[in-house]
Scaffold this motif. Sequence first.
Motif, PDB file in Angstrom:
ATOM      1  N   HIS A  71      16.489  -9.177  -1.983  1.00  0.00           N
ATOM      2  CA  HIS A  71      16.373  -9.433  -3.277  1.00  0.00           C
ATOM      3  C   HIS A  71      13.961  -9.559  -2.746  1.00  0.00           C
ATOM      4  CE1 HIS A  71      18.866  -9.696  -6.768  1.00  0.00           C
ATOM      5  NE2 HIS A  71      19.846 -10.128  -5.894  1.00  0.00           N
ATOM      6  N   GLU A  72      13.640  -8.652  -3.410  1.00  0.00           N
ATOM      7  CA  GLU A  72      12.119  -8.135  -3.450  1.00  0.00           C
ATOM      8  C   GLU A  72      11.542  -9.414  -4.324  1.00  0.00           C
ATOM      9  OE1 GLU A  72      11.376  -4.624  -1.662  1.00  0.00           O
ATOM     10  OE2 GLU A  72      11.567  -4.833  -0.134  1.00  0.00           O
ATOM     11  N   THR A  73      10.319  -9.356  -4.087  1.00  0.00           N
ATOM     12  CA  THR A  73       9.665  -9.977  -5.022  1.00  0.00           C
ATOM     13  C   THR A  73       9.119  -8.772  -5.694  1.00  0.00           C
ATOM     14  OG1 THR A  73       9.626 -12.584  -4.573  1.00  0.00           O
ATOM     15  CG2 THR A  73       7.823 -11.658  -6.200  1.00  0.00           C
ATOM     16  N   GLY A  74       9.117  -7.953  -7.006  1.00  0.00           N
ATOM     17  CA  GLY A  74       8.509  -7.088  -6.974  1.00  0.00           C
ATOM     18  C   GLY A  74       7.218  -7.104  -8.727  1.00  0.00           C
ATOM     19  N   TYR A  75       6.603  -6.205  -8.766  1.00  0.00           N
ATOM     20  CA  TYR A  75       5.214  -6.159  -9.224  1.00  0.00           C
ATOM     21  C   TYR A  75       5.148  -5.314 -10.589  1.00  0.00           C
ATOM     22  CZ  TYR A  75      -0.007  -5.297  -9.811  1.00  0.00           C
ATOM     23  OH  TYR A  75      -1.060  -5.250 -10.414  1.00  0.00           O
ATOM     24  N   VAL A  76       4.874  -5.532 -11.794  1.00  0.00           N
ATOM     25  CA  VAL A  76       4.589  -4.271 -12.906  1.00  0.00           C
ATOM     26  C   VAL A  76       3.340  -4.419 -13.087  1.00  0.00           C
ATOM     27  CG1 VAL A  76       5.545  -4.861 -15.113  1.00  0.00           C
ATOM     28  CG2 VAL A  76       7.292  -5.142 -13.560  1.00  0.00           C
TER      29      VAL A  76
END
Length: 119
Positions: free
Chosen positions: A26-31
């Motif tokens: 899992h990676e921290t994403g950005y919206v």
Amino acid sequence: MVKTFKVARIGRVEVLETGWRYEEKHETGYVDIFRLHGTQRFPVRLRLSTRAASLLTEEYPLSEPCLKAEEGGRYLLETEVCRLEGVTRFILGLYDDVEILGGEELREFVRYRVRMMRE
């Protein structure tokens, strides 16, 4: 593969008794303000007409904090996007009302899309 889905597209949720697996993947994403998700970020700096700024905030309300009013009824948009498709669609739809001030990756992507439209 880990995927991110828009909440509006989820029909139902089933809670399972199993724990979280594959946490290391899992990676921290950005919206971004165009509601696109990713892990990369591209800087965007645009000068918008009043019309373009109004349409931007109507269609993409997350953009409002990124807009600053300038003299002469213009607006400055400074933000980051995780994918260039959303902002490029906006620019090409209002090309007379948008000036690209920064973001070399964005400039090149817009040029590429214009070339593709000509073919």
